[in-house]
Design a protein around this motif. Structure first.
Motif, PDB file in Angstrom:
ATOM      1  N   ARG A 198       3.286  -1.732  -2.848  1.00 53.38           N
ATOM      2  CA  ARG A 198       3.603  -0.392  -3.322  1.00 53.38           C
ATOM      3  C   ARG A 198       4.535  -0.358  -4.519  1.00 53.38           C
ATOM      4  N   ASP A 199       4.786  -1.489  -5.154  1.00 54.00           N
ATOM      5  CA  ASP A 199       5.759  -1.517  -6.244  1.00 54.00           C
ATOM      6  C   ASP A 199       5.185  -1.178  -7.621  1.00 54.00           C
ATOM      7  N   ASP A 200       3.892  -0.852  -7.696  1.00 52.21           N
ATOM      8  CA  ASP A 200       3.211  -0.521  -8.956  1.00 52.21           C
ATOM      9  C   ASP A 200       3.294  -1.642  -9.990  1.00 52.21           C
ATOM     10  N   ASN A 201       3.466  -2.861  -9.527  1.00 51.95           N
ATOM     11  CA  ASN A 201       3.496  -4.032 -10.397  1.00 51.95           C
ATOM     12  C   ASN A 201       2.282  -4.891 -10.069  1.00 51.95           C
ATOM     13  N   LEU A 202       1.378  -5.037 -11.009  1.00 54.57           N
ATOM     14  CA  LEU A 202       0.142  -5.788 -10.763  1.00 54.57           C
ATOM     15  C   LEU A 202       0.358  -7.295 -10.735  1.00 54.57           C
ATOM     16  N   GLU A 203       1.567  -7.744 -11.039  1.00 54.17           N
ATOM     17  CA  GLU A 203       1.868  -9.177 -11.008  1.00 54.17           C
ATOM     18  C   GLU A 203       2.346  -9.633  -9.625  1.00 54.17           C
ATOM     19  N   THR A 204       2.734  -8.715  -8.760  1.00 55.08           N
ATOM     20  CA  THR A 204       3.202  -9.074  -7.420  1.00 55.08           C
ATOM     21  C   THR A 204       2.082  -8.832  -6.418  1.00 55.08           C
ATOM     22  N   TYR A 205       2.228  -9.378  -5.207  1.00 55.53           N
ATOM     23  CA  TYR A 205       1.179  -9.250  -4.197  1.00 55.53           C
ATOM     24  C   TYR A 205       1.732  -9.423  -2.798  1.00 55.53           C
ATOM     25  N   TRP A 206       0.973  -8.871  -1.832  1.00 56.93           N
ATOM     26  CA  TRP A 206       1.202  -9.127  -0.419  1.00 56.93           C
ATOM     27  C   TRP A 206       0.343 -10.328  -0.051  1.00 56.93           C
ATOM     28  N   GLN A 207       0.897 -11.240   0.713  1.00 59.01           N
ATOM     29  CA  GLN A 207       0.137 -12.420   1.129  1.00 59.01           C
ATOM     30  C   GLN A 207       0.030 -12.448   2.640  1.00 59.01           C
ATOM     31  N   SER A 208      -1.192 -12.654   3.123  1.00 57.63           N
ATOM     32  CA  SER A 208      -1.412 -12.776   4.556  1.00 57.63           C
ATOM     33  C   SER A 208      -1.003 -14.169   5.007  1.00 57.63           C
ATOM     34  N   ASP A 209      -0.934 -14.330   6.298  1.00 56.83           N
ATOM     35  CA  ASP A 209      -0.596 -15.625   6.864  1.00 56.83           C
ATOM     36  C   ASP A 209      -1.330 -15.741   8.188  1.00 56.83           C
ATOM     37  N   GLY A 210      -2.144 -16.764   8.355  1.00 50.14           N
ATOM     38  CA  GLY A 210      -2.863 -16.944   9.611  1.00 50.14           C
ATOM     39  C   GLY A 210      -4.361 -16.864   9.419  1.00 50.14           C
ATOM     40  N   SER A 211      -5.065 -16.731  10.529  1.00 51.34           N
ATOM     41  CA  SER A 211      -6.522 -16.746  10.491  1.00 51.34           C
ATOM     42  C   SER A 211      -7.081 -15.357  10.185  1.00 51.34           C
ATOM     43  N   GLN A 212      -8.330 -15.343   9.733  1.00 53.81           N
ATOM     44  CA  GLN A 212      -9.000 -14.082   9.406  1.00 53.81           C
ATOM     45  C   GLN A 212      -9.558 -13.457  10.662  1.00 53.81           C
ATOM     46  N   PRO A 213      -9.784 -12.154  10.677  1.00 51.61           N
ATOM     47  CA  PRO A 213      -9.596 -11.237   9.556  1.00 51.61           C
ATOM     48  C   PRO A 213      -8.122 -10.894   9.353  1.00 51.61           C
ATOM     49  N   HIS A 214      -7.756 -10.682   8.095  1.00 49.58           N
ATOM     50  CA  HIS A 214      -6.416 -10.232   7.747  1.00 49.58           C
ATOM     51  C   HIS A 214      -6.457  -8.709   7.724  1.00 49.58           C
ATOM     52  N   LEU A 215      -5.477  -8.088   8.350  1.00 43.72           N
ATOM     53  CA  LEU A 215      -5.500  -6.637   8.520  1.00 43.72           C
ATOM     54  C   LEU A 215      -4.321  -5.966   7.833  1.00 43.72           C
ATOM     55  N   VAL A 216      -4.617  -4.880   7.132  1.00 35.66           N
ATOM     56  CA  VAL A 216      -3.584  -3.979   6.619  1.00 35.66           C
ATOM     57  C   VAL A 216      -3.859  -2.634   7.275  1.00 35.66           C
ATOM     58  N   ASN A 217      -2.903  -2.135   8.047  1.00 31.64           N
ATOM     59  CA  ASN A 217      -3.042  -0.864   8.755  1.00 31.64           C
ATOM     60  C   ASN A 217      -2.133   0.167   8.116  1.00 31.64           C
ATOM     61  N   ILE A 218      -2.720   1.288   7.731  1.00 32.63           N
ATOM     62  CA  ILE A 218      -1.968   2.390   7.139  1.00 32.63           C
ATOM     63  C   ILE A 218      -2.027   3.539   8.129  1.00 32.63           C
ATOM     64  N   GLN A 219      -0.865   3.955   8.639  1.00 30.97           N
ATOM     65  CA  GLN A 219      -0.809   5.028   9.620  1.00 30.97           C
ATOM     66  C   GLN A 219      -0.092   6.231   9.013  1.00 30.97           C
ATOM     67  N   PHE A 220      -0.694   7.403   9.230  1.00 34.60           N
ATOM     68  CA  PHE A 220      -0.124   8.656   8.739  1.00 34.60           C
ATOM     69  C   PHE A 220       0.595   9.359   9.883  1.00 34.60           C
ATOM     70  N   ARG A 221       1.625  10.121   9.551  1.00 30.95           N
ATOM     71  CA  ARG A 221       2.370  10.867  10.569  1.00 30.95           C
ATOM     72  C   ARG A 221       1.546  11.995  11.173  1.00 30.95           C
ATOM     73  N   ARG A 222       0.637  12.553  10.388  1.00 30.69           N
ATOM     74  CA  ARG A 222      -0.245  13.606  10.891  1.00 30.69           C
ATOM     75  C   ARG A 222      -1.642  13.344  10.333  1.00 30.69           C
ATOM     76  N   LYS A 223      -2.614  14.009  10.919  1.00 24.95           N
ATOM     77  CA  LYS A 223      -3.991  13.817  10.475  1.00 24.95           C
ATOM     78  C   LYS A 223      -4.091  14.205   9.008  1.00 24.95           C
ATOM     79  N   THR A 224      -4.616  13.300   8.206  1.00 17.16           N
ATOM     80  CA  THR A 224      -4.598  13.447   6.764  1.00 17.16           C
ATOM     81  C   THR A 224      -6.017  13.358   6.205  1.00 17.16           C
ATOM     82  N   THR A 225      -6.318  14.224   5.267  1.00 14.80           N
ATOM     83  CA  THR A 225      -7.592  14.151   4.563  1.00 14.80           C
ATOM     84  C   THR A 225      -7.458  13.114   3.461  1.00 14.80           C
ATOM     85  N   VAL A 226      -8.341  12.124   3.484  1.00 12.43           N
ATOM     86  CA  VAL A 226      -8.289  11.030   2.519  1.00 12.43           C
ATOM     87  C   VAL A 226      -9.636  10.953   1.807  1.00 12.43           C
ATOM     88  N   LYS A 227      -9.579  10.906   0.492  1.00 14.40           N
ATOM     89  CA  LYS A 227     -10.803  10.902  -0.309  1.00 14.40           C
ATOM     90  C   LYS A 227     -11.136   9.530  -0.881  1.00 14.40           C
TER      91      LYS A 227
END
Length: 175
Positions: free
Chosen positions: A36-65
């Motif tokens: 979330r740092d808006d820097n394309l030179e940095t990255y999140w790196q997974s660790d472990g076996s696949q599948p690698h998961l990124v979970n985004i949870q909203f506080r309330r039901k959200t319309t996502v396009k």
């Protein structure tokens, strides 16, 4: 390893990654802040076996396009995702896959529309991005940026965002 969970504050346009909590601990210096740092030179790196998961949870039901992921094969090579699945639902127990895509040496933003069967934006409490495979059969994954977009709401004047923060609400009416 536990999946990365990000708790989001609902706003219009690009939903910012505010008020986040990190559940999994990636290698030092490659965590949720890099997504979330808006820097394309940095990255999140997974660790472990696949599948690698990124979970985004909203506080309330959200319309996502739209979900946008930045990937750069030239920089990440075998760490670059080649096959991902996008799932939505109310919680971990009822996630349903709405998109699966294969990427061949991606370079730049990958735009993934999140639409239901009637071609409307989805309403959800949770988005899960599952990296099913990497290029060159790589084990760990790099994700450089993730952006979540909501539809712009119409007003009587045109397309303007609703006032959702305290600062905006203070000035939303003329006395």
């Amino acid at each position: 390893m536990l999946p990365l969970t990000v708790f989001l504050r609902h706003l219009l346009f690009n939903v910012p990654f505010a008020n986040t909590a990190l559940v999994s601990i990636p290698p030092s210096g490659f965590g949720v802040d890099q997504l979330r740092d808006d820097n394309l030179e940095t990255y999140w790196q997974s660790d472990g076996s696949q599948p690698h998961l990124v979970n985004i949870q909203f506080r309330r039901k959200t319309t996502v396009k739209m979900l946008c992921i930045y990937a750069d094969y030239k920089s990440d090579e075998s760490y670059t995702p080649s096959k991902i699945s996008v799932r939505v639902g109310n919680n971990f127990h009822n996630l349903q896959e709405i998109r699966q895509l294969e990427m061949v040496e991606p370079s730049g933003w990958i735009h993934i529309p999140l639409l239901d069967l009637a071609n409307n934006p989805v309403r959800t409490f949770m988005i899960q991005i599952a990296v099913l495979a990497n290029h060159q059969n790589g084990r760990d994954t790099h994700m450089r940026q993730i952006k979540v977009y909501t539809p712009v709401e119409e007003s009587s004047v045109g397309k303007f965002p609703r006032c959702t923060t305290v600062d905006f609400m203070m000035y939303r009416a003329i006395r």
